[in-house]
Design a protein around this motif. Structure first.
Motif, PDB file in Angstrom:
ATOM      1  N   ALA A 392       4.369   5.964   0.882  1.00  0.00           N
ATOM      2  CA  ALA A 392       4.107   4.738   1.660  1.00  0.00           C
ATOM      3  C   ALA A 392       3.947   3.520   0.603  1.00  0.00           C
ATOM      4  CB  ALA A 392       2.837   4.746   2.771  1.00  0.00           C
ATOM      5  N   TRP A 393       3.225   3.699  -0.222  1.00  0.00           N
ATOM      6  CA  TRP A 393       3.071   2.561  -1.045  1.00  0.00           C
ATOM      7  C   TRP A 393       4.516   2.238  -1.775  1.00  0.00           C
ATOM      8  CZ3 TRP A 393      -1.302   2.684  -5.468  1.00  0.00           C
ATOM      9  CH2 TRP A 393      -1.451   1.316  -5.951  1.00  0.00           C
ATOM     10  N   SER A 394       5.228   3.268  -2.084  1.00  0.00           N
ATOM     11  CA  SER A 394       6.248   3.103  -2.847  1.00  0.00           C
ATOM     12  C   SER A 394       7.268   2.248  -1.921  1.00  0.00           C
ATOM     13  CB  SER A 394       7.014   4.428  -3.215  1.00  0.00           C
ATOM     14  OG  SER A 394       6.276   5.144  -4.043  1.00  0.00           O
ATOM     15  N   THR A 395       7.362   2.633  -0.656  1.00  0.00           N
ATOM     16  CA  THR A 395       8.154   1.957   0.251  1.00  0.00           C
ATOM     17  C   THR A 395       7.750   0.444   0.408  1.00  0.00           C
ATOM     18  OG1 THR A 395       8.450   4.165   1.449  1.00  0.00           O
ATOM     19  CG2 THR A 395       9.310   1.905   2.442  1.00  0.00           C
ATOM     20  N   ALA A 396       6.579   0.106   0.405  1.00  0.00           N
ATOM     21  CA  ALA A 396       6.074  -1.078   0.557  1.00  0.00           C
ATOM     22  C   ALA A 396       6.102  -1.850  -0.533  1.00  0.00           C
ATOM     23  CB  ALA A 396       4.257  -0.895   1.015  1.00  0.00           C
ATOM     24  N   GLY A 397       6.218  -1.079  -1.742  1.00  0.00           N
ATOM     25  CA  GLY A 397       6.580  -2.091  -3.120  1.00  0.00           C
ATOM     26  C   GLY A 397       7.915  -2.425  -3.089  1.00  0.00           C
TER      27      GLY A 397
END
Length: 471
Positions: A392-397
Motif C-alpha cells: 500500500a505504501w508502494s502504491t501511495a509512493g
C-alpha cells in the motif's frame, strides 16, 4: 562474516534487558529515514538535470515502490533469518544505492539516480524497515503499540537529522550556496558529495544496529505478563493466521486501503515540504517571505511531528485500541487537510501547526499498523504480513507525488508557484482520507476459518522462525 549473521548467534542470553533492543532498531531506521529529507535538495536536482518536478519526484516514488515490494517479497525471509542478517542486508543495499545515485548525479545520468537511490536503495529501505518490527513485538507482547512506535519512530525522525545536516554539508561542498537566501540552489556536484557522505555515515550506524540487535529465546515472556490479559480487548485475537491466509481476508485489504489513504495524504506534504512552505507565502512579485534555511527548518519541524506521532499515537493505541486511533488519524486528519488547503496561507504559524498535526497522524498510522496486524492476525507471521501490507505504501509512493506534482506542473513553473496552485491537490487528499475512514469503520475480527491449527502454528513457527508463537 555470514555465519556471524545467523539468527542463532543473536538469541539473547538469560537476563537480557529488552530495552537494549530499541536503540538497534533506531540506528537502522534513523538512517533509512533520510528518504524523507529529499525535498531539501529537490530543486537542486531539478536544475542540475534540467527536468521538472515530476521527473525528479519519480526518484522518491521508485524508492517507496521498491520499499513496499521488497518488504512484501522478503517478509518471510526476514522472519526466518532474523533481524541481524536482515539489517546487514539492508545496509548493503541502502549504502550501495547512495553510491550509485552519486555517480548518476556526477555524470548527469538521471537513470543512474533512478537505479541507485530508487531501485537499489529502495530494496534496502524495505528490508531495513521491517527487520526490527516483528522482533520488538516479540520483546514487548504486553505493549505492542509502544514496541512498534519505538521501532518505526526513527524512520520518521530520519529527516530531523538529515535535513539540517544536508543543508550544512551542501553549503560546505558548494561555497556559493547560501541557504539563507531565497532562490539559492546548490550544484549537482555538491549533492553528489552529500550522497557519498551519507553512504559512509549510514554504513557505520547500520552496522552498529546489526551487531547489537537480539531476539528473545523460545518461550520468553516479560515478567508479570499474562497472555490471557489481552483476550478481553476488542479485535485482539490469541489465534494465529499465516501470511498466505491473511491476504485472503477482507480485513487485510481494508487495512491496505486505510494505510494507502493515510500514506498518500502524508506524502502529499512530505515530498514537497521544503518548496511548499516557500510557495504558500510567495508574494505577487514572485519572492517568498520564507527563506531556504527557514524552509529547511520547517522540514525539521515536520520530521519532529512525524517522529513524535509514531511514538505517542501508537502508544496511545495500547490504551484506546487500534480502530479508534485510526478514526482520529483519518477523521481529524481530513479536517486539518481541508483547513490547510483553504486557510494555510493566512499565517505561517497556522500552516506549520496544521501540517504538523497531519504529519503526526501520518507517522502514527505507520507505527500503529503492525500492532493492528498483530491484533487481527496474531504474532505467527506478523512480519511477513506487515511486509505484504506495505505494498500500500508502494502504491501511495507513486500516487501521492503524481497527484501533487501533476497539479503543480499544470499550474505553473517551480519557484513561481503560490498557495492556490496546491489547493486542488490538497482537497484531493481530503477525499482520500474520507475513503480510508470508511474502510477502517468496516474492520471486524478475522473469521476462525482463516486461523492456523494451534499445534500446526506452534510447530511451524518453531521450525521456520525459531520462535514460538505468542498464542
Amino acid at each position: 562474516m555470514v555465519p556471524l549473521l545467523d539468527r542463532r548467534r543473536s538469541i539473547a542470553p538469560p537476563g537480557f534487558n529488552r530495552w537494549l533492543v530499541p536503540p538497534a532498531a533506531l540506528a537502522v531506521h534513523l538512517c533509512i529515514g533520510q528518504v524523507y529529507a529529499t525535498s531539501v535538495y529537490k530543486n537542486a536536482l531539478v536544475q542540475h538535470f534540467g527536468v521538472g518536478n515530476t521527473e525528479v519526484g519519480v526518484v522518491f516514488s521508485i524508492a517507496i515502490v521498491m520499499l513496499g515490494l521488497s518488504a512484501a517479497v522478503a517478509g518471510t525471509w526476514v522472519d526466518r533469518n532474523g533481524p541481524r542478517k536482515a539489517m546487514a542486508t539492508s545496509a548493503l543495499f541502502w549504502v550501495s544505492g547512495f553510491l550509485v545515485g552519486a555517480l548518476g548525479i556526477a555524470t548527469s545520468q538521471l537513470w543512474l539516480l533512478y537505479l541507485g537511490y530508487g531501485v537499489i536503495g529502495g530494496i534496502g529501505l524495505g528490508i531495513g524497515y521491517i527487520s526490527p518490527v516483528s522482533t520488538l513485538i516479540k520483546w514487548f507482547p504486553d505493549r505492542p503499540g509502544l514496541a512498534t512506535g519505538m521501532a518505526i519512530m526513527g524512520f520518521g525522525g530520519g529527516a530531523l537529522v538529515a535535513s539540517p545536516l544536508s543543508t550544512r554539508l551542501l553549503g560546505l561542498y558548494d561555497p556559493a550556496y547560501d541557504s539563507s537566501v531565497s532562490g539559492s540552489v546548490p550544484t549537482g556536484d555538491a549533492v553528489a558529495m552529500l550522497f557519498v557522505t551519507f553512504a559512509v555515515a549510514h554504513a557505520l550506524f547500520m552496522a552498529f544496529g546489526a551487531a547489537t540487535v537480539r531476539v528473545p529465546a523460545d518461550g520468553w515472556r516479560p515478567d508479570g505478563f499474562d497472555p490471557a490479559s489481552v483476550r478481553s480487548k476488542a479485535l485482539v485475537t490469541t489465534a494465529s493466521v499465516s501470511a498466505r491466509n491473511a491476504v485472503r481476508t477482507p480485513q487485510f485489504w481494508l487495512l491496505w486501503v486505510v494505510l494507502f489513504c493515510n500514506v498518500t495524504a502524508g506524502i502529499g506534504i512530505l515530498e514537497q515540504a521544503s518548496p511548499m512552505i516557500q510557495d504558500f507565502f510567495r508574494g505577487a512579485d514572485g519572492t517568498s517571505t520564507v527563506a531556504v534555511a527557514a524552509a529547511g527548518g520547517f522540514v525539521g519541524v515536520l520530521s519532529m511531528a512525524n517522529m513524535a506521532g509514531r511514538f505517542a499515537w501508537s502508544s496511545t493505541s495500547d490504551i484506546i485500541g487500534r480502530k479508534p486511533i485510526y478514526l482520529v488519524y483519518l477523521g481529524v486528519g481530513l479536517v486539518a487537510y481541508a483547513l490547510l488547503a483553504l486557510f494555510g496561507q493566512t499565517s505561517t504559524a497556522l500552516f506549520v501547526l496544521l501540517a504538523a498535526v497531519i504529519l503526526s497522524f501520518y507517522g502514527g498510522g505507520f507505527a500503529t499498523v503492525p500492532a493492528y496486524l498483530r491484533d487481527l492476525f496474531g504474532t505467527f507471521q506478523v512480519g511477513a504480513i506487515h511486509g505484504r501490507l506495505l505494498t500500500a505504501w508502494s502504491t501511495a509512493g507513486v500516487v501521492g507525488p503524481l497527484i501533487v506534482n501533476g497539479f503543480l506542473d499544470a499550474q505553473g513553473t517551480p519557484g513561481r508557484l503560490t498557495a492556490e496552485a496546491y489547493r486542488p491537490a490538497l482537497l484531493t487528499m481530503v477525499v482520500l482520507l474520507a475513503v480510508g475512514l470508511v474502510a477502517n469503520l468496516l474492520v471486524r475480527p478475522v473469521s476462525s476459518r482463516f486461523h492456523e491449527p494451534v499445534a500446526g502454528a506452534a510447530g511451524r513457527s518453531s521450525g521456520r522462525d525459531g520462535e514460538r508463537s505468542a498464542s
